[in-house]
Design an enzyme around this catalytic site. Structure first.
Site, short mmCIF file in Angstrom:
data_model
loop_
_atom_site.label_atom_id
_atom_site.label_comp_id
_atom_site.label_asym_id
_atom_site.label_seq_id
_atom_site.Cartn_x
_atom_site.Cartn_y
_atom_site.Cartn_z
N LYS A 58 0.75 -1.32 0.01
CA LYS A 58 -0.03 0.02 -0.09
C LYS A 58 0.82 1.20 0.04
CE LYS A 58 -2.62 0.92 3.93
NZ LYS A 58 -2.60 2.34 4.40
N SER A 59 1.89 1.35 0.81
CA SER A 59 2.58 2.46 1.21
C SER A 59 3.44 2.68 -0.26
CB SER A 59 3.78 2.36 1.94
OG SER A 59 3.48 2.39 3.38
N SER A 104 7.83 9.90 11.38
CA SER A 104 6.70 9.64 10.64
C SER A 104 7.21 9.78 9.08
CB SER A 104 5.48 10.73 10.86
OG SER A 104 4.68 10.52 9.56
N ASP A 121 2.90 -0.67 11.86
CA ASP A 121 1.58 -1.08 11.34
C ASP A 121 1.45 -2.70 12.09
OD1 ASP A 121 1.07 1.34 10.36
OD2 ASP A 121 1.67 0.85 8.56
N ARG A 137 -6.41 -2.86 10.41
CA ARG A 137 -5.54 -3.73 11.06
C ARG A 137 -5.99 -4.18 12.31
NH1 ARG A 137 -1.69 -3.26 7.13
NH2 ARG A 137 -1.11 -0.95 6.58
C1 S3P Z 1 2.93 5.14 6.30
C2 S3P Z 1 3.75 5.56 7.16
C3 S3P Z 1 3.21 4.95 8.46
C4 S3P Z 1 2.30 4.01 8.58
C5 S3P Z 1 1.12 4.06 7.63
C6 S3P Z 1 1.62 4.35 6.10
C7 S3P Z 1 3.33 5.67 4.87
O1 S3P Z 1 2.45 6.28 9.39
O2 S3P Z 1 1.61 3.76 9.92
O3 S3P Z 1 0.27 3.10 7.43
O4 S3P Z 1 2.77 5.09 3.64
O5 S3P Z 1 4.12 6.60 4.84
P1 S3P Z 1 3.32 7.38 9.74
O6 S3P Z 1 4.14 7.66 8.87
O7 S3P Z 1 2.43 8.43 10.26
O8 S3P Z 1 4.14 6.44 11.21
#
Ligand code: S3P
Length: 439
Positions: free
Chosen positions: A24-25, A168, A323, A396
């Site tokens: 997904k990311s 983050s 996650d 999740r």
């Molecule tokens: C993500 C980063 C994480 C993760 C989220 C997806 C991303 O969040 O928890 O599910 O795709 O960059 P944070 O960057 O706020 O920790």
């Protein structure tokens, strides 16, 4: 929609191999990069969930031309322009935060909103550093919540070095995207290393970007006017380690199971969960490691492990497993001793307050789990019993509870389980393919 895990015969056993959906990311980022690069980008193995669809729809509103070749492959080409209407990030924090950065960098007047859950999640973590950079963003509740409006301003940034306060990847990525048009080199320092998909994909598309990691922080420098160096690519998305995690968890916990997940992303900034499980004594092995489209991947095998040990996790262990922590709480119910997860306050700002959500629901199943302000303690091994549980609309939490249901006695009924579509629409059928009894 309910998800029912039937363990009344106590004969759930998972066996076999499969490929989980695309990461997904990485898919969000591939769509964004495809939309801002010259020429056409082909994305193979794109994540099928609602979150990535939200990013695609926002990009279409911004003028992107997206053609679905088939379920897993899309073509993107575009010249982005000011959208005529509001952009809806729906439930997706990554969509909202990355687009806030991108649109500030492109100087496009635009307004972003989300669903009732996303509109309660903090946006000041992105808006404040964008303002420091010299961008103009106005948003609800004193610049903390969506809807947010990006107002065009100069490409000249006020600062050339930004220190982010929170570890983050969404914040870091928003700043990198906001810097793409900058007339100066920009350095971003994050307090802890977070997932580096944005850095990797920017490089893959032609961007001049460098990073210098040390044990305390991570400095990333993006050079000036990199937007003109980005060219469309064929990009292959690996399977999502955060989705595979649930099947790995099931493989380890459910007696007599063995599962193999092929072609899963193994980016070092994402595999904290695998490293933690290995330390806990779980039987996990990795084969066929390779790098494609700048991201490592491989096949993961997880075997039922009768004796798992507890673990103590601190702040430095959190970002690369963030996650997977609700699922880890489920696994910890079967570990010997007390598992402690601390330094994980960020869990309270996800799709739900994940500390509170997983504690409340696992307690209903008989777990010995307690809440800390920044984490959880879980004592095991404790037999779980089937129960009626809630998801808080959080994909999740829903899937973590399904794995708990697979080792609980009797039936577990998971209410409002349709949120699973956010990241893993084929979760139920994949569990069934491996032999689990899920309706
Ligand atoms: C993500 C980063 C994480 C993760 C989220 C997806 C991303 O969040 O928890 O599910 O795709 O960059 P944070 O960057 O706020 O920790």
């Amino acid at each position: 929609m309910y998800l029912i895990i039937d363990n009344t015969q106590n004969n759930n056993k998972l066996h076999g191999e499969l490929e989980v959906p695309g990461d997904k990311s990485i898919s969000h980022r591939a769509c964004i990069l495809g939309a801002i690069s010259k020429g056409t980008t082909i994305i193979k193995g794109i994540a099928p969930g609602r979150d990535v669809n939200a990013t695609k729809k926002c990009l279409e509103r911004l003028g992107a031309n997206i053609r679905n070749e088939n379920k897993k492959t899309i073509f993107i080409s575009s010249t982005l322009s000011e959208p005529e209407n509001i952009l809806d990030a729906e439930n997706s924090g990554t969509t909202a935060r990355l687009l806030l950065g991108l649109l500030s960098g492109l100087n496009l007047f635009s307004c972003i909103t989300g669903d009732s859950s996303l509109n309660k999640r903090p946006m000041d973590r992105v808006i404040n550093p964008l303002l420091e950079l010299g961008k103009v963003v106005k948003s609800r509740n004193n610049n903390t919540l969506l809807p947010a409006t990006v107002i065009p301003t100069s490409y000249d940034t006020k600062k050339t070095h930004i220190f982010t306060k929170i570890a983050s990847a969404q914040v870091k990525s928003a700043l990198l995207l906001a810097s793409l048009n900058s007339t100066k080199n920009i350095t971003i320092t994050e307090p802890q290393i977070t997932r580096d998909h944005t850095e990797r994909i920017l490089k893959f598309f032609g961007c001049n970007i460098s990073s210098a990691k040390n044990s305390i922080c991570n400095n990333i420098t993006i050079y000036s006017k990199q937007i003109s160096n980005l060219y469309g690519q064929t990009f292959d998305v690996p399977g999502d380690i955060s989705s595979a995690a649930f099947l790995i968890g099931a493989g380890i916990l459910v007696p007599n199971s063995q599962v193999r997940l092929n072609n899963v992303g193994l980016n070092p900034t994402r595999i904290g969960f695998l490293n933690i499980l290995t330390k806990m004594g779980a039987e996990i092995s990795i084969t066929n490691k390779q790098v494609m489209s700048g991201e490592p991947r491989g096949n993961i095998t997880a075997k039922y492990t009768q004796n798992i040990n507890n673990i103590k996790l601190k702040k430095e262990d959190i970002p690369d497993a963030i996650d997977e922590l609700p699922l880890l709480a489920v696994i910890a119910t079967q570990a010997h001793g007390t598992t402690e997860i601390t330094g994980a306050k960020e869990l309270r700002f996800k799709e739900s307050d994940r500390i509170q959500a997983i504690k409340t629901e696992l307690k209903k199943m008989g777990a010995k789990i307690e809440e800390l302000y920044d984490g959880l303690t879980v004592t095991g091994p404790t037999p779980l019993k089937g129960a009626e549980v809630n998801t808080y609309g959080d994909h999740r939490i829903a899937m973590a509870l399904a794995i708990a249901g697979l080792i609980a006695t009797g039936r577990t009924v998971i209410h409002s389980a349709d949120c699973i579509d956010i990241s893993y629409p084929s979760f139920q059928t994949d569990l069934q393919k491996l032999g689990a009894s899920v309706e």
